[in-house]
Design a protein around this motif. Structure first.
Motif, PDB file in Angstrom:
ATOM      1  N   HIS A 131      -5.331   5.450 -12.197  1.00 25.37           N
ATOM      2  CA  HIS A 131      -6.132   6.669 -12.417  1.00 25.37           C
ATOM      3  C   HIS A 131      -5.541   7.524 -13.520  1.00 25.37           C
ATOM      4  O   HIS A 131      -6.248   8.114 -14.331  1.00 25.37           O
ATOM      5  N   VAL A 170      -5.413  -3.645 -11.041  1.00 30.64           N
ATOM      6  CA  VAL A 170      -4.636  -3.371  -9.826  1.00 30.64           C
ATOM      7  C   VAL A 170      -5.156  -4.296  -8.742  1.00 30.64           C
ATOM      8  O   VAL A 170      -6.354  -4.435  -8.562  1.00 30.64           O
ATOM      9  N   LYS A 181       0.113   2.243  -7.044  1.00 32.08           N
ATOM     10  CA  LYS A 181      -0.554   1.476  -8.112  1.00 32.08           C
ATOM     11  C   LYS A 181      -1.902   2.062  -8.498  1.00 32.08           C
ATOM     12  O   LYS A 181      -2.244   2.142  -9.680  1.00 32.08           O
ATOM     13  N   SER A 182      -2.695   2.518  -7.497  1.00 36.93           N
ATOM     14  CA  SER A 182      -3.978   3.120  -7.850  1.00 36.93           C
ATOM     15  C   SER A 182      -3.770   4.422  -8.599  1.00 36.93           C
ATOM     16  O   SER A 182      -4.495   4.730  -9.543  1.00 36.93           O
ATOM     17  N   ALA A 184     -11.800   7.027  -4.626  1.00 40.41           N
ATOM     18  CA  ALA A 184     -10.789   6.487  -3.711  1.00 40.41           C
ATOM     19  C   ALA A 184     -11.465   5.870  -2.504  1.00 40.41           C
ATOM     20  O   ALA A 184     -12.526   6.279  -2.089  1.00 40.41           O
ATOM     21  N   SER A 207       0.863  -1.191   0.000  1.00 43.41           N
ATOM     22  CA  SER A 207       0.000   0.000   0.000  1.00 43.41           C
ATOM     23  C   SER A 207       0.890   1.229   0.000  1.00 43.41           C
ATOM     24  O   SER A 207       1.945   1.269   0.631  1.00 43.41           O
ATOM     25  N   ASP A 219      -9.832  -1.784 -10.770  1.00 46.06           N
ATOM     26  CA  ASP A 219      -9.179  -1.397  -9.511  1.00 46.06           C
ATOM     27  C   ASP A 219      -9.704  -2.272  -8.399  1.00 46.06           C
ATOM     28  O   ASP A 219     -10.802  -2.083  -7.910  1.00 46.06           O
ATOM     29  N   GLU A 220      -8.889  -3.284  -8.005  1.00 48.30           N
ATOM     30  CA  GLU A 220      -9.273  -4.214  -6.933  1.00 48.30           C
ATOM     31  C   GLU A 220     -10.678  -4.768  -7.146  1.00 48.30           C
ATOM     32  O   GLU A 220     -11.545  -4.633  -6.284  1.00 48.30           O
ATOM     33  N   GLN A 268     -13.695  -1.401  -7.232  1.00 51.70           N
ATOM     34  CA  GLN A 268     -13.864  -2.287  -6.094  1.00 51.70           C
ATOM     35  C   GLN A 268     -15.282  -2.157  -5.565  1.00 51.70           C
ATOM     36  O   GLN A 268     -15.946  -3.152  -5.298  1.00 51.70           O
TER      37      GLN A 268
END
Lengths: 268, 932
Positions: A63, A217, A58-59, B930, A54, A185-186, A104
């Motif tokens: 993006h 990711v 990566k995120s 996010a 973390s 993303d996840e 996610q």
């Protein structure tokens, strides 16, 4: 299952690439360097996973690839198009026509039915005018719905679907415009292991059988093993690669990463 | 807990802003009303008090004037330092450039009382000998007399001759020795004021009071008393009362004015302290103001009620968003009651802050009102600052805070239902389905249907549809009409309550329907907007419902006014067949001809198409061919040639039967006279006197028997109560008939109301101030209508202005709901942006949502308000409408104004979306996607 959608005559070259991509938040001593000059390419028709501890960026990389955020310096190329030169409206249209997203959190609109959610990207453009794009390919929609096993659920609202079903609707939505690149993303983060395995299987099949390009990711080694290639990020920079990954190889690579990194207290 | 609450409140201050604005507007309204009312009270008190400045006790007569001897008695009483008689009358002043009626006061010799007069002296000096006067400066200017100039005071000496012969006025020349200014408004209730010496004043006001036989009495209307140092006004009052009682007068010291039933041969004399006088005068003057204040406060109550919906919405959303935090607090150990109290404390804090702002705003508005008043009525003393009474400041604060807390009760209770487990589970999507109780649906339907039946029944009753069936059986048709109005009002209120109660069912469906229609051409963003508008039905119902209240009331007033206006116009047309009638009113000798310059001025006004001078006379008539003193009836007659009359009447056929020897009688007049077509009547001048016996029955003629002129009756559909004849016939019946009337017909494409106003102005300007010219009156259908419409329009403007506050608050509510929805949908909007929705599309989506919510509220309000307004006007004017023969069953819908109302609602909905859209667009998609 055979592919019913022939691949367009694609020029040689990667589906997307990042060139010297840097992203910094804030200024001065409190600045956070999320990405430091990352160079990476993602080939067509391939399933790539991006992994890292973390805070590895990566995120952020995802993006920026999607045009959802602006880079501090460097370039993002989608095919031949340089995303860093486009304005917000152009980026938005690009996302509408050439990219697909799976998040996610399932991110379906609760007021729409499953079918309406799937075709949403094709309807954002209206009938005429800028960004109308290609009309919906009903045959393709049928293929997606059958492959993802959503035929019975098309008229239901998201609140009436299970977690796995919602994520499958999201995948269908991501694929409905036949995008050049699908970003995830996840995607299995909120699912139980069985639904998660189903989702990953669909993603792989969309690459193998439907000819898509997927960049995912994840922090889960098992999820990463579904990919063709795993790109490792640490501390905002590339830290390695694993091809034809297995869960054990990926775990080993991650451990190697962790031990090679300085201990807690590293500048971020 | 309190610290946490306040910190929470501060962090979410932005979300509470609009709710605070709504509360501030409501309390500002209340504060403005109360402060302006306090302003009026102070103004009135100051002006009344100024009339008695210097005096501590007032002795006032209710019958015969007070004599010098009585004044001396009063001055002699213990505890009295000085007393002087006061003349309070009026005289006609004649100057070079006009005549005017002015209030008459006398100067005084008592120094304490004279100080007040000296204060008012702006130039020159007070009158000190006979023939000297001091005038208020404005009056002097109007009369064309400056300092040192001359005027005449016109007196009418009264004789005891009851023969009815007019007395000749006597003009007394006077010199203006002083000019008065009137800052304190002591004189503002009379058109002007003149001061003279006591002797002059007494002489000129002689005849204001008369004794039983009619002989004029001279004396004072009041005695002003100054107390001796060391004595209180009450002591002086009692001493004076004692002294007067000893002198044989009855006194009363408790209240102003004679109480019911007094004994003796004269009503008691009032002996009061000036404080009592002021209090009592202010009380009666403000009686009407208090009613007005209550009515306006009712509007403020509507505005506050609308504000509560905004507050409830806001706190519902806040609680829903803080589910996680609330669950955490419960986990950690806060009790349900603490949680509830924290929400209520936040509401109270908001209420206090918003109400304080409201009071400040209200004070500002009140100051503006004072300035406007001072500008409009220069003679009225208006306090320059704001009159802050404790009630006017505390009441709005308490009400505003109370309303806010009460509105937050339901969300506070919802907050207690958050389970501590919610802290441990991930945040779930909000539950979109809301429970709607059957009981609510049932009661709303009952109210709606029951109210509707009452309303319809009441309207039918009031317009006399049932009159034939019920007439004579239960009460007169007038009583039925009253019952009808009452039933209609109750029915209207009940059905509207039903609508509001059932809004949660009705509104989302209506918004959904309109949304689907609108979204048809708009693609996905439009469809999303339509769906989002109804996704929380309760919130949509409450937001739109709040707007519904305001728009229904406004539409009601607008349609009611238009229907009233139309109905009155029709009734007037029946009563006054002629558009404009200019009539010379005549003097004591009888009718006088219209001055040629008046005729010229009236006919020169643009918009006049045809006109004719008419001979008029007041006749007495009876059926048959010989005058009979026992069956006399009054007959107003007018005469002109047939062609001339045809040119000014709406329907020339009405005078087709006019011929020598024929009298055209309007249908209504014929009914009341008891004559029918073809009857013969004999007419003679109304000045002919009959002779009466002791019982009052006529026995013959006082002088020579009149010859009378025979006419044949022709009944037509002409309106009004004036009979028409040819000039030859009229002069035969009454040789004294003069051309004292002018009938005017207006051209069809002119605005009758405006032209009638212009004629009135032209006639007034041409009238002049020559005492020998008799006054002129302007009447007729158009002229009357002008008067009514002005009143109706002014009232409508005022009422709509008062309702505008409630509508504004409701629109603030729309903005509030939109902005809260945007906050709730942050993630969704980010997904849409990620999927390819441009910023412009997002803005348009929110704009459409706002326009839908507000527009449907406006549309429903226009429909409902039109129904209620039409029903209300129909029931109130039922009787008039029936007499006027107009179709009360077709509603008069002022499309322009209703469209404007709807347009304002839609535009405001669009405007309300601007700030929330800005916030939605500013949030970058990546921030919302996010993880928490």
């Amino acid at each position: 299952m055979t592919s019913t959608a022939p691949l367009p005559e694609s020029p040689a070259g990667p589906a997307a690439s990042a060139v010297g991509l840097t992203k910094t938040y804030g200024r001065g001593p409190a600045a956070v360097h999320a990405l430091r000059g990352v160079d990476v390419t993602f080939g067509r028709g391939a399933f790539t996973a991006i992994m890292g501890p973390s805070g590895s960026g990566k995120s952020t990389l995802l993006h920026l690839l999607a045009g959802l955020d602006t880079a501090t310096s460097g370039q993002v190329l989608l095919g031949e198009t340089d995303l860093t030169r486009l304005d917000d409206t152009a980026l938005t249209l690009l996302r509408r026509e050439r990219l697909g997203f799976v998040f996610q959190q399932f991110n379906l609109l609760p007021v729409l039915t499953a079918e309406q959610n799937i075709v949403l990207p094709t309807e954002l453009g209206g009938r005429r005018g800028r960004g109308a794009g290609a009309p919906l390919d009903r045959e393709w929609l049928g293929v997606l719905v059958d492959v993802l096993g959503l035929r019975e659920r098309l008229a239901h609202r998201p609140s009436e679907l299970s977690g796995g079903q919602q994520q499958r609707v999201a995948i269908a939505r991501a694929l409905v415009t036949k995008p050049e690149l699908v970003l995830a993303d996840e995607p299995t983060g909120n699912l139980d292991s069985r639904s998660g395995a189903e989702v990953l299987d669909f993603l792989r099949r969309s690459v193998r059988e439907l000819g898509r390009t997927v960049v995912m990711v994840t922090h889960d080694a098992v999820a990463a093993s579904y990919a063709d290639r795993v790109v490792l990020l640490a501390d905002g920079a590339l830290a390695g690669e694993v091809t034809d990954p297995t869960p054990e190889a990926v775990t080993a690579a991650l451990d190697a990463l962790r031990t090679s990194l300085p201990m807690a207290g590293s500048a971020r | 807990m309190l610290r946490l609450t306040l910190r929470q409140a501060r962090s979410t201050a932005g979300r509470l802003l609009l709710a605070g604005v709504a509360v501030a507007m409501g309390t500002g309204f209340v504060a403005a009303v109360l402060l302006t009312s306090a302003l009026f009270t102070r103004t009135t008190t100051d002006s009344v008090a100024a009339q008695y400045r210097g005096a501590d006790v007032v002795v006032r007569t209710n019958g015969t004037p007070l004599t010098d001897a009585e004044v001396a008695d009063v001055a002699d009483a213990p505890s009295v330092a000085a007393a002087d008689g006061r003349v309070d009358s009026g005289v006609q002043l004649v100057g070079a450039s006009g005549t005017e009626y002015a209030g008459l006061r006398n100067t005084t010799t008592a120094p304490a009382l004279a100080a007040a007069d000296h204060d008012r002296l702006a130039a020159g000096e007070l009158p000190s000998s006979s023939g000297q006067v001091a005038l208020s400066a404005a009056t002097a200017q109007r009369l064309g007399a400056g300092l040192g100039g001359s005027l005449s005071v016109r007196t009418y000496p009264v004789t005891t001759d009851l023969s009815g012969a007019a007395t000749e006025p006597v003009d007394v020349p006077v010199t203006v020795v002083g000019l008065l200014s009137d800052d304190t408004g002591a004189l503002f209730d009379s058109s002007g004021a003149v001061l003279a010496t006591t002797a002059d004043a007494l002489a000129w006001s002689s005849g204001s009071y008369t004794d039983v036989s009619g002989a004029p009495l001279t004396g004072y209307s009041a005695v002003l008393v100054v107390t001796a140092p060391g004595a209180s006004p009450q002591e002086a009052r009692d001493a004076v009362a004692d002294r007067l009682r000893t002198a044989g007068l009855q006194t009363q010291t408790g209240e102003w004015g004679p109480s019911q039933g007094w004994t003796g041969d004269a009503p008691p004399v009032d002996v009061l302290t000036t404080q009592q006088v002021v209090d009592s005068a202010v009380d009666s003057a403000l009686g009407g103001t208090r009613v007005l204040t209550s009515v306006v406060l009712a509007f403020a109550a509507v505005a506050l009620f609308v504000a509560t919906t905004v507050i409830t919405n806001t706190f519902s959303v806040l609680v829903a968003q803080r589910t996680h935090q609330l669950a955490l607090l419960r986990c950690v150990g806060a009790t349900k009651r603490q949680v509830q109290r924290s929400v209520l404390a936040e509401a109270a804090a908001l209420g206090v802050v918003a109400s304080s702002v409201g009071v400040l705003v209200g004070a500002g508005l009140s100051t503006v009102a004072a300035a406007v008043l001072a500008h409009l009525a220069p003679g009225v003393p208006v306090p320059t600052g704001v009159v802050l009474t404790p009630a006017a400041v505390v009441a709005p604060l308490v009400v505003g805070t109370g309303v806010t807390v009460v509105a937050a009760l339901a969300p506070a209770r919802a907050a207690t239902r958050v389970s501590p487990l919610a802290a441990l589970r991930p945040a779930a999507a909000p539950d979109l389905r809301t429970r709607t109780s059957r009981l609510r649906l049932a009661s709303s339907l009952v109210l709606l249907l029951g109210g509707g039946v009452l309303l319809v029944g009441g309207v039918l009753l009031a317009t006399g549809v049932f009159a034939d069936a019920v007439n004579g059986a239960t009460g007169t048709s007038d009583e039925l009409a009253v019952w009808g109005v009452a039933a209609a009002v109750v029915g209207g209120m009940a059905s509207f309550s039903g609508v509001l109660l059932g809004a949660v069912f009705l509104v989302p469906r209506a918004v959904g329907l309109v949304g689907r229609l609108v979204a048809r051409g708009g693609g996905a963003p439009a469809r999303l907007a339509a769906l989002n508008a109804v996704r929380n039905p309760r919130r949509t119902a409450s937001t739109t419902g709040a707007l519904l209240i305001g728009t229904t009331l406004v539409a009601l007033m607008v349609v009611g006014a238009a229907t009233t206006s139309r109905t009155l116009a029709a009734a007037l047309d029946r009563q006054y067949p002629v558009d404009v009638q200019v009539t010379s009113l005549g003097g004591p000798d009888g009718p006088e001809p219209l001055a040629p310059e008046v005729v010229r001025a009236a006919t020169a006004v643009p918009g006049v198409r045809a006109w004719t001078p008419v001979l008029t006379a007041s006749l007495t008539a009876n059926r048959g061919t010989t005058p009979d003193p026992r069956s006399q009836t009054w007959l107003e007659a007018a005469a002109a040639s047939r062609g001339q009359l045809a040119s000014v009447l709406p329907d020339p056929a009405w005078v087709a039967a006019l011929a020598p020897g024929t009298v055209v009688v309007p249908r209504d007049l014929a009914t009341s006279l008891g004559v029918s077509d073809g009857d013969e009547v004999v007419a003679y001048p109304s000045t002919t006197q009959a002779q009466y016996d002791d019982q009052g029955t006529p026995t013959g003629w006082a002088g020579a028997a009149p010859q009378g002129h025979v006419l044949r009756v022709a009944v037509t559909d002409l309106g009004g109560y004036q009979a028409l004849v040819l000039p030859g016939d009229l002069t035969a019946a009454d040789p004294a008939a003069t051309t004292s009337g002018l009938w005017v017909h207006l051209s069809a494409d002119s605005d009758p109301v405006a032209v009638a106003d212009d004629v009135q102005t032209a006639v007034t300007d041409a009238g002049g101030t020559d005492a020998s010219t008799s006054p002129v009156a302007v009447s007729g259908a158009a002229a009357e209508r002008a008067g009514y419409e002005r009143v109706i329009d002014t009232m409508l403007l005022v009422v709509v202005g008062l309702l505008a506050v409630a509508v504004l608050i409701a629109l603030v509510g729309v903005a509030n709901t939109l902005s809260l929805s945007v906050i709730e949908r942050t993630r969704e909007n980010a997904v849409l942006r990620a999927l390819g929705l441009t910023r412009g599309q997002l803005r348009r989506m929110l704009a459409l949502e706002g326009a839908l919510v507000a527009g449907v509220g406006g549309l429903l309000g226009v429909v409902l308000g039109s129904l209620y307004g039409w029903a209300g006007a129909a029931s109130l004017l039922g009787g008039v409408a029936a007499a006027g023969g107009s179709a009360i069953w077709t509603p008069e819908l002022p499309w322009g104004r209703l469209a404007l109302l709807l347009g304002v609602a839609v535009a405001a909905g669009l405007l309300a979306s601007v700030l929330p859209a800005r916030r939605a667009v500013r949030t970058p998609p990546v921030a919302a996607l996010a993880e928490q």
